[in-house]
Design a protein around this motif. Structure first.
Motif, PDB file in Angstrom:
ATOM      1  N   ASP A 116     -11.828 -99.773 -68.115  1.00 19.11           N
ATOM      2  CA  ASP A 116     -12.142 -98.384 -67.788  1.00 19.11           C
ATOM      3  C   ASP A 116     -11.811 -98.069 -66.328  1.00 19.11           C
ATOM      4  N   GLY A 117     -11.089 -98.964 -65.675  1.00 20.37           N
ATOM      5  CA  GLY A 117     -10.858 -98.805 -64.247  1.00 20.37           C
ATOM      6  C   GLY A 117      -9.444 -98.448 -63.858  1.00 20.37           C
ATOM      7  N   GLY A 118      -8.620 -97.994 -64.801  1.00 24.80           N
ATOM      8  CA  GLY A 118      -7.249 -97.617 -64.465  1.00 24.80           C
ATOM      9  C   GLY A 118      -6.223 -98.568 -65.057  1.00 24.80           C
ATOM     10  N   ASN A 119      -4.972 -98.154 -64.998  1.00 22.10           N
ATOM     11  CA  ASN A 119      -3.900 -98.907 -65.650  1.00 22.10           C
ATOM     12  C   ASN A 119      -3.699-100.302 -65.080  1.00 22.10           C
ATOM     13  N   ASP A 120      -3.930-100.462 -63.775  1.00 25.00           N
ATOM     14  CA  ASP A 120      -3.750-101.790 -63.178  1.00 25.00           C
ATOM     15  C   ASP A 120      -4.769-102.774 -63.731  1.00 25.00           C
ATOM     16  N   GLN A 121      -6.014-102.325 -63.879  1.00 27.44           N
ATOM     17  CA  GLN A 121      -7.032-103.211 -64.455  1.00 27.44           C
ATOM     18  C   GLN A 121      -6.777-103.444 -65.937  1.00 27.44           C
ATOM     19  N   ILE A 122      -6.313-102.419 -66.642  1.00 29.81           N
ATOM     20  CA  ILE A 122      -5.939-102.614 -68.044  1.00 29.81           C
ATOM     21  C   ILE A 122      -4.893-103.718 -68.147  1.00 29.81           C
TER      22      ILE A 122
END
Length: 517
Positions: free
Chosen positions: A268-274
């Motif tokens: 849930d923290g943005g594409n980089d964390q995904i």
């Protein structure tokens, strides 16, 4: 404002239609809040340590403590006599462990906090360390101010020292206390991380660890992953992911639920964390949990994979490649409406993807089920279904939109034009406008269907709506597709439709009689 201008503005609400990475996430703030606003009993931010005692024992404890004033407890807690001091600290702990309104503020105001923190240093007396840690754990389970009082007294470095204690009960109580402090918010989370909590915490994850202890460790990991303003440090996420990849195989439902919720917070923290979660290779283990027998596991897994598909098309495809859509007939027929809603929310992000991903939803036979929820679901589920349909009309090909129409989507879509939620009305109008734009030779059939189900009357009424975007969009639809001033019924004069919209013949005469229905 033209329809193209309105659609261009609306594209920023859809995944992959914006101008930069932030706009590429079709993340609607109010829906995100809605999905997350209910607190989970399985993984509370903070927890008190309340012993499992029978009612008789609790009553006897309450009576005994009732005759002992806080002043006496504080005085005895400073006693040089080990037994007197231990009894006093234990008395304070029992007060804080009471199920009935523990007097946390009274104990803080009594001045006992520094005494409790000092007791954490007593390596010669592990029983005293344990009782003091337990009392501080329960103080830190309270409000942010109460937790701050514990931190300001210097407890955190001492709790970290206690993680090395040879006594397991002391270690576990220190883990619990740190979990409450981390759970207070990102500031304390990052403070405890900087002091080095992660390596010793992860060292407890081993086969011989007792189950209750491992449950506590996993709960603390959840709190480390929680919060995204700001998110956990990248290095911390990299440290935690291998542990989560290990814990996702655990047979204990409580540990499994917390593990999957931890992954959902990270995604849930943005594409980089995904991408970090994807790179950990945990997705193939995550997707099958959508069909787990425990609803709590299903709920957490649905949130986690749902967050992943709010990312890029490539990140979405990783989930689809794990055969995720095969789980959705059961999820869309689930007895829990919340599961239905989140399942449709998931699919709304797939239909906001590329045309191959839209086709995957069609091929999985899920469109009729989405339309069923559009028609019969509770309002919040209908709202997600409206997004799923509207997204498809933007992302899909003419053939895919034609299939959507063939599944009788128009009547239930038009039924939502009278709801009070202006966002839903706008989403529905977007969908209807896009369907008409791609109608081609089906135009009159679709237009008649809109009129026969009462949709035309509702769109006309929306031209008087108080919301500017709604009345403009309603006006554009009437003006372009239902106005007597626009075109003749002669099909030879209809513009040719393509994936790019209508292609007009520049040599064709402009009719003056308008459409006749």
């Amino acid at each position: 404002m033209s329809t193209d201008s309105i659609n261009k503005a609306r594209f920023q609400h859809f995944k992959n239609k914006g101008k930069d990475q932030d706009e590429m996430r079709r993340r609607r703030n109010e829906v995100t809040f809605e999905l997350r606003k209910s607190k989970r009993d399985e993984s509370l931010l903070k927890r008190r340590n309340v012993p499992q005692a029978d009612s008789t024992e609790e009553e006897e404890t309450d009576k005994a403590l009732g005759h002992t004033s806080l002043d006496v407890i504080v005085t005895n807690a400073n006693s040089p006599e080990p037994d007197v001091q231990l009894s006093a600290i234990q008395g304070a702990r029992k007060l804080l462990s009471s199920d009935r309104n523990p007097p946390i503020d009274d104990l803080i105001q009594s001045g006992i906090l520094p005494i409790l923190v000092h007791c954490l240093r007593r390596h010669d007396n592990p029983s005293l360390q344990f009782e003091a840690a337990w009392a501080l754990t329960n103080i830190a389970s309270g409000t942010s101010l109460q937790t701050t009082a514990v931190v300001n007294t210097g407890a955190v470095p001492l709790f970290l020292e206690l993680l090395k204690s040879p006594h397991q009960n002391v270690c576990e109580q220190a883990v619990w206390a740190l979990g409450n402090i981390i759970g207070d918010g990102p500031d304390f989370r990052d403070y405890v991380i900087k002091l080095g909590v992660v390596p010793p915490l992860l060292s407890f994850i081993k086969p011989e660890i007792p189950l209750p202890f491992l449950r506590n460790v996993t709960w603390v990991i959840v709190n480390l992953c929680r919060n995204k303003d700001p998110p956990p440090p990248v290095e911390t996420i990299k440290e935690l992911l291998p542990a989560l990849c290990m814990l996702i195989h655990h047979s204990d439902v409580n540990i499994l639920v917390d593990t999957v919720w931890a992954l959902s917070y990270l995604t849930d923290g943005g594409n980089d964390q995904i991408q970090m979660v994807i790179d950990s290779s945990v997705v193939p283990q995550l997707v099958p949990l959508l069909s787990h027998k425990e609803v709590k596991v299903q709920t957490a897994a649905l949130r986690a994979v749902g967050n992943i598909v709010t990312g890029t098309d490539e990140q979405t495809q990783v989930v689809l490649n794990c055969d995720a859509l095969s789980h959705f007939p059961a999820l869309l027929n689930h007895s829990k409406e919340k599961i239905n809603k989140e399942a449709v929310w998931f699919l709304s992000n797939i239909t906001a993807g590329n045309q191959q991903q839209v086709q995957a939803v069609i091929d999985a036979g899920l469109i009729p089920m989405i339309i069923h929820h559009l028609n019969k679901g509770e309002f919040q589920t209908q709202k997600e279904a409206a997004w799923a349909i509207s997204n498809l009309t933007i992302s899909g090909t003419k053939a895919q939109v034609s299939y959507l129409v063939s599944q009788k989507v128009i009547p239930p879509l038009c039924n939502l034009l009278t709801v009070r939620d202006p966002q839903v009305i706008q989403v529905v109008l977007d969908g209807i406008s896009n369907v008409l734009k791609l109608a081609g030779s089906q135009f009159f059939t679709i237009a008649n269907e809109i009129e026969e189900c009462g949709g035309l009357y509702k769109i006309e009424a929306l031209q008087n709506h108080e919301n500017e975007e709604i009345y403009k969009l309603a006006y554009e639809i009437i003006d372009q597709y239902f106005s007597d001033d626009q075109a003749d019924e002669d099909l030879s004069l209809m513009p040719q439709s393509s994936d790019q919209g209508y292609q007009f013949d520049p040599n064709a005469a402009i009719p003056t009689d308008g459409f006749k229905f």
